[in-house]
Write a protein that holds these residues in place. Sequence first.
Motif, PDB file in Angstrom:
ATOM      1  N   ILE A 253       0.854  -1.180   0.000  1.00  0.00           N
ATOM      2  CA  ILE A 253       0.000   0.000   0.000  1.00  0.00           C
ATOM      3  C   ILE A 253       0.891   1.231   0.000  1.00  0.00           C
ATOM      4  O   ILE A 253       1.893   1.276   0.720  1.00  0.00           O
ATOM      5  N   GLU A 254       0.577   2.181  -0.854  1.00  0.00           N
ATOM      6  CA  GLU A 254       1.362   3.399  -0.952  1.00  0.00           C
ATOM      7  C   GLU A 254       0.422   4.575  -1.139  1.00  0.00           C
ATOM      8  O   GLU A 254      -0.659   4.445  -1.730  1.00  0.00           O
ATOM      9  N   LYS A 255       0.839   5.717  -0.642  1.00  0.00           N
ATOM     10  CA  LYS A 255       0.102   6.948  -0.870  1.00  0.00           C
ATOM     11  C   LYS A 255       0.937   7.839  -1.767  1.00  0.00           C
ATOM     12  O   LYS A 255       2.053   8.216  -1.417  1.00  0.00           O
ATOM     13  N   ILE A 256       0.409   8.142  -2.937  1.00  0.00           N
ATOM     14  CA  ILE A 256       1.099   8.982  -3.900  1.00  0.00           C
ATOM     15  C   ILE A 256       0.293  10.270  -3.996  1.00  0.00           C
ATOM     16  O   ILE A 256      -0.777  10.287  -4.612  1.00  0.00           O
ATOM     17  N   GLY A 257       0.762  11.321  -3.346  1.00  0.00           N
ATOM     18  CA  GLY A 257      -0.060  12.519  -3.227  1.00  0.00           C
ATOM     19  C   GLY A 257      -1.274  12.194  -2.376  1.00  0.00           C
ATOM     20  O   GLY A 257      -1.138  11.762  -1.233  1.00  0.00           O
ATOM     21  N   ASP A 258      -2.457  12.370  -2.949  1.00  0.00           N
ATOM     22  CA  ASP A 258      -3.692  12.015  -2.245  1.00  0.00           C
ATOM     23  C   ASP A 258      -4.273  10.684  -2.707  1.00  0.00           C
ATOM     24  O   ASP A 258      -5.381  10.323  -2.321  1.00  0.00           O
ATOM     25  N   VAL A 259      -3.535   9.963  -3.560  1.00  0.00           N
ATOM     26  CA  VAL A 259      -4.046   8.711  -4.127  1.00  0.00           C
ATOM     27  C   VAL A 259      -3.547   7.521  -3.314  1.00  0.00           C
ATOM     28  O   VAL A 259      -2.342   7.391  -3.067  1.00  0.00           O
ATOM     29  N   ILE A 260      -4.462   6.665  -2.907  1.00  0.00           N
ATOM     30  CA  ILE A 260      -4.096   5.403  -2.248  1.00  0.00           C
ATOM     31  C   ILE A 260      -3.997   4.317  -3.314  1.00  0.00           C
ATOM     32  O   ILE A 260      -4.918   4.123  -4.115  1.00  0.00           O
ATOM     33  N   MET A 261      -2.850   3.607  -3.366  1.00  0.00           N
ATOM     34  CA  MET A 261      -2.660   2.472  -4.270  1.00  0.00           C
ATOM     35  C   MET A 261      -2.374   1.242  -3.425  1.00  0.00           C
ATOM     36  O   MET A 261      -1.479   1.256  -2.579  1.00  0.00           O
ATOM     37  N   ALA A 262      -3.138   0.174  -3.626  1.00  0.00           N
ATOM     38  CA  ALA A 262      -2.960  -1.026  -2.804  1.00  0.00           C
ATOM     39  C   ALA A 262      -3.100  -2.285  -3.647  1.00  0.00           C
ATOM     40  O   ALA A 262      -3.801  -2.302  -4.667  1.00  0.00           O
ATOM     41  N   LYS A 263      -2.412  -3.346  -3.202  1.00  0.00           N
ATOM     42  CA  LYS A 263      -2.534  -4.679  -3.794  1.00  0.00           C
ATOM     43  C   LYS A 263      -2.465  -5.682  -2.656  1.00  0.00           C
ATOM     44  O   LYS A 263      -1.690  -5.511  -1.714  1.00  0.00           O
ATOM     45  N   ALA A 264      -3.261  -6.735  -2.750  1.00  0.00           N
ATOM     46  CA  ALA A 264      -3.251  -7.796  -1.745  1.00  0.00           C
ATOM     47  C   ALA A 264      -2.296  -8.900  -2.164  1.00  0.00           C
ATOM     48  O   ALA A 264      -1.722  -8.874  -3.263  1.00  0.00           O
ATOM     49  N   ASP A 265      -2.094  -9.881  -1.294  1.00  0.00           N
ATOM     50  CA  ASP A 265      -1.283 -11.046  -1.638  1.00  0.00           C
ATOM     51  C   ASP A 265      -2.057 -11.955  -2.582  1.00  0.00           C
ATOM     52  O   ASP A 265      -3.290 -12.076  -2.497  1.00  0.00           O
ATOM     53  N   ALA A 266      -1.333 -12.607  -3.481  1.00  0.00           N
ATOM     54  CA  ALA A 266      -1.965 -13.514  -4.442  1.00  0.00           C
ATOM     55  C   ALA A 266      -2.629 -14.693  -3.734  1.00  0.00           C
ATOM     56  O   ALA A 266      -2.338 -14.996  -2.570  1.00  0.00           O
ATOM     57  N   ASN A 267      -3.517 -15.349  -4.454  1.00  0.00           N
ATOM     58  CA  ASN A 267      -4.189 -16.559  -3.993  1.00  0.00           C
ATOM     59  C   ASN A 267      -4.988 -16.359  -2.713  1.00  0.00           C
ATOM     60  O   ASN A 267      -5.122 -17.267  -1.894  1.00  0.00           O
ATOM     61  N   ALA A 268      -5.518 -15.141  -2.556  1.00  0.00           N
ATOM     62  CA  ALA A 268      -6.409 -14.827  -1.432  1.00  0.00           C
ATOM     63  C   ALA A 268      -5.774 -15.131  -0.075  1.00  0.00           C
ATOM     64  O   ALA A 268      -6.479 -15.438   0.882  1.00  0.00           O
ATOM     65  N   LYS A 269      -4.454 -15.027   0.006  1.00  0.00           N
ATOM     66  CA  LYS A 269      -3.815 -15.165   1.314  1.00  0.00           C
ATOM     67  C   LYS A 269      -4.144 -13.945   2.186  1.00  0.00           C
ATOM     68  O   LYS A 269      -4.183 -14.055   3.409  1.00  0.00           O
ATOM     69  N   THR A 270      -4.367 -12.829   1.504  1.00  0.00           N
ATOM     70  CA  THR A 270      -4.900 -11.646   2.166  1.00  0.00           C
ATOM     71  C   THR A 270      -5.887 -10.988   1.218  1.00  0.00           C
ATOM     72  O   THR A 270      -5.925 -11.282   0.019  1.00  0.00           O
ATOM     73  N   ALA A 271      -6.663 -10.083   1.769  1.00  0.00           N
ATOM     74  CA  ALA A 271      -7.534  -9.221   0.973  1.00  0.00           C
ATOM     75  C   ALA A 271      -7.458  -7.828   1.572  1.00  0.00           C
ATOM     76  O   ALA A 271      -7.237  -7.680   2.780  1.00  0.00           O
ATOM     77  N   TYR A 272      -7.612  -6.819   0.744  1.00  0.00           N
ATOM     78  CA  TYR A 272      -7.695  -5.457   1.269  1.00  0.00           C
ATOM     79  C   TYR A 272      -9.152  -5.071   1.461  1.00  0.00           C
ATOM     80  O   TYR A 272     -10.003  -5.357   0.621  1.00  0.00           O
ATOM     81  N   ILE A 273      -9.427  -4.448   2.580  1.00  0.00           N
ATOM     82  CA  ILE A 273     -10.731  -3.852   2.838  1.00  0.00           C
ATOM     83  C   ILE A 273     -10.531  -2.338   2.836  1.00  0.00           C
ATOM     84  O   ILE A 273      -9.790  -1.800   3.660  1.00  0.00           O
ATOM     85  N   HIS A 274     -11.128  -1.675   1.856  1.00  0.00           N
ATOM     86  CA  HIS A 274     -11.017  -0.219   1.739  1.00  0.00           C
ATOM     87  C   HIS A 274     -12.356   0.394   2.144  1.00  0.00           C
ATOM     88  O   HIS A 274     -13.381   0.124   1.516  1.00  0.00           O
ATOM     89  N   ARG A 275     -12.340   1.199   3.176  1.00  0.00           N
ATOM     90  CA  ARG A 275     -13.552   1.889   3.616  1.00  0.00           C
ATOM     91  C   ARG A 275     -13.456   3.348   3.189  1.00  0.00           C
ATOM     92  O   ARG A 275     -12.607   4.098   3.670  1.00  0.00           O
ATOM     93  N   VAL A 276     -14.332   3.698   2.269  1.00  0.00           N
ATOM     94  CA  VAL A 276     -14.340   5.047   1.703  1.00  0.00           C
ATOM     95  C   VAL A 276     -15.534   5.803   2.279  1.00  0.00           C
ATOM     96  O   VAL A 276     -16.663   5.300   2.259  1.00  0.00           O
ATOM     97  N   VAL A 277     -15.281   6.993   2.792  1.00  0.00           N
ATOM     98  CA  VAL A 277     -16.363   7.845   3.303  1.00  0.00           C
ATOM     99  C   VAL A 277     -16.337   9.152   2.521  1.00  0.00           C
ATOM    100  O   VAL A 277     -15.315   9.850   2.489  1.00  0.00           O
ATOM    101  N   TYR A 278     -17.462   9.460   1.881  1.00  0.00           N
ATOM    102  CA  TYR A 278     -17.555  10.705   1.109  1.00  0.00           C
ATOM    103  C   TYR A 278     -18.520  11.658   1.802  1.00  0.00           C
ATOM    104  O   TYR A 278     -19.645  11.289   2.154  1.00  0.00           O
ATOM    105  N   ASN A 279     -18.072  12.891   2.006  1.00  0.00           N
ATOM    106  CA  ASN A 279     -18.875  13.919   2.655  1.00  0.00           C
ATOM    107  C   ASN A 279     -19.412  14.870   1.590  1.00  0.00           C
ATOM    108  O   ASN A 279     -18.653  15.573   0.931  1.00  0.00           O
ATOM    109  N   LYS A 280     -20.719  14.850   1.425  1.00  0.00           N
ATOM    110  CA  LYS A 280     -21.345  15.661   0.386  1.00  0.00           C
ATOM    111  C   LYS A 280     -21.185  17.153   0.669  1.00  0.00           C
ATOM    112  O   LYS A 280     -21.038  17.967  -0.266  1.00  0.00           O
ATOM    113  N   ALA A 281     -21.175  17.517   1.929  1.00  0.00           N
ATOM    114  CA  ALA A 281     -21.073  18.929   2.286  1.00  0.00           C
ATOM    115  C   ALA A 281     -19.696  19.497   1.981  1.00  0.00           C
ATOM    116  O   ALA A 281     -19.562  20.615   1.472  1.00  0.00           O
TER     117      ALA A 281
END
Length: 509
Positions: A253-281
């Motif tokens: 997982i890396e943060k490039i500026g404001d962009v999050i880039m992530a990859k999990a381990d192959a063969n479902a040894k891990t998975a990433y859970i990304h929780r995104v919260v957007y504020n309309k206001a």
Amino acid sequence: MKKHFLFVALVLILGACRTAKVSTSKDEVAITFLHLNDVYEISPLDNGKIGGMARVATVRQNLLHENPNTITVLSGDFLSPSVTGTLRYEGKGIKGRQMVDVMNAVGVDWVCFGNHEFDLDEKDLQERINESKFNWLNSNALEKINGKLEPFGKVVNGTKMPFPKTQIYTFKNAKGEEVKMGMFGIVLPSNPKDYVWYDDFFEVARKTYNELKPQCDFVVALTHINRVDDIALAGMVPELKLIMGGHDHDNMIEKIGDVIMAKADANAKTAYIHRVVYNKATGKASVKSELKKINDQIPDNPEAAMVVKKWEDIADASFKAIGINKNEVITDLKEPLDGHESTVRNQQALMGSMIAKAMTAATPDATDCTFFNGGSIRIDDVVSGKMTQLDVLRVLPFGGKVIEVKMRGRLLEQILETGLKNKGSGGYLQWDRITYEAAKNEWYINGKLLDVNQEYKVVTSDFLLTGKERNLDFFTKTNPDIISVTDTFPEGDVRNDIRKAVIAYLKKN
């Protein structure tokens, strides 16, 4: 046109107008991504300790209970390669059918193409697509049909429905205000096939983002490209919120500026859970990413487990039908063989050395050296103790011939130097009878300094001689520094299948 409209409408309805349970204010909408990539195994690995798609299904159900706005994605590479995929069932090759069936049971929502989807021929790929219940997001690969470029698509009731280049989800916050999220998906052009045309993924990503931006509050991407290209993409499109990547097999997982880039381990040894919260206001989105270990602490989802078991039984029957005793112990290893991709793609490994020695032993004529691409080792695991025939098949699911190439030293040096530059990728070479002294940048072949003017008898894999490996496009039969190639052998010769060569070697040693 009516059928096409209905299909598109159905896809949009599935992603539209969701109201999240998880939210910290009335202005906010929460979206959760369960993110997988590069999954070739449906069953747990390491004696059942890690991985397993039935466990992934349990994680998905738990996330849906937490937040109905949960989207499960797989960022490419799932139809190939696998041992089960090389077997036959109902009179034809399985070729990823088991993966589609299990992914349907898990409840995957979206995938993008990976380069290994194109290991399949056009007909088999279309069959897998038609069998899938999940959606395919494809922005930069087109299908060549009768000289024309057309979108890949799924055949529904006799009509081919093109894959969308983009997808827009519509959610609602507690105030009833709409929040729109855009997605696109890209794949690298590393698997050239006659039926596939690749557009430049950087240009397509930038263009697609610019098309989505006026329509959406924020945009995310599914990518199947190299890490360095994901980082470059984040720099090119700095307002992307999240890049859910694939192709690399180790979690990152890396943060490039404001962009999050992530990859999990192959063969479902891990998975990433990304929780995104957007504020309309405020018009801002936050991303919190959690690397989730998929292990034996997670129970199987019963429905998905039944489908996994079905394909395990089919594989067992197929092994018996072709005379393979998957449980036959062929050796008791004195020390573990590390087949993790992070090992065999970055350094000389015991597993790579063993395979190269087996290739050397399979060749009756005197051989100067042997090499093959580390990327052909696909087990991404450690093999220890009693090694079975099945272990060998899992290590080398692609198979392929062990061939002999007589070449000039200058070509051999070029190949070996390129192999070093390929560190971190499948084009990194594993070898036998080769030594490299980094301090002097000198190569030794069978104990003697490499002579660029000498002729060498080299053993390698038939795949490498196609020129399709990374940066090794010059290594083909037409290269003027290749003197001769021996790649035809009698029936029963172990050189016809590298896996048989390894089995024979291990039984003797």
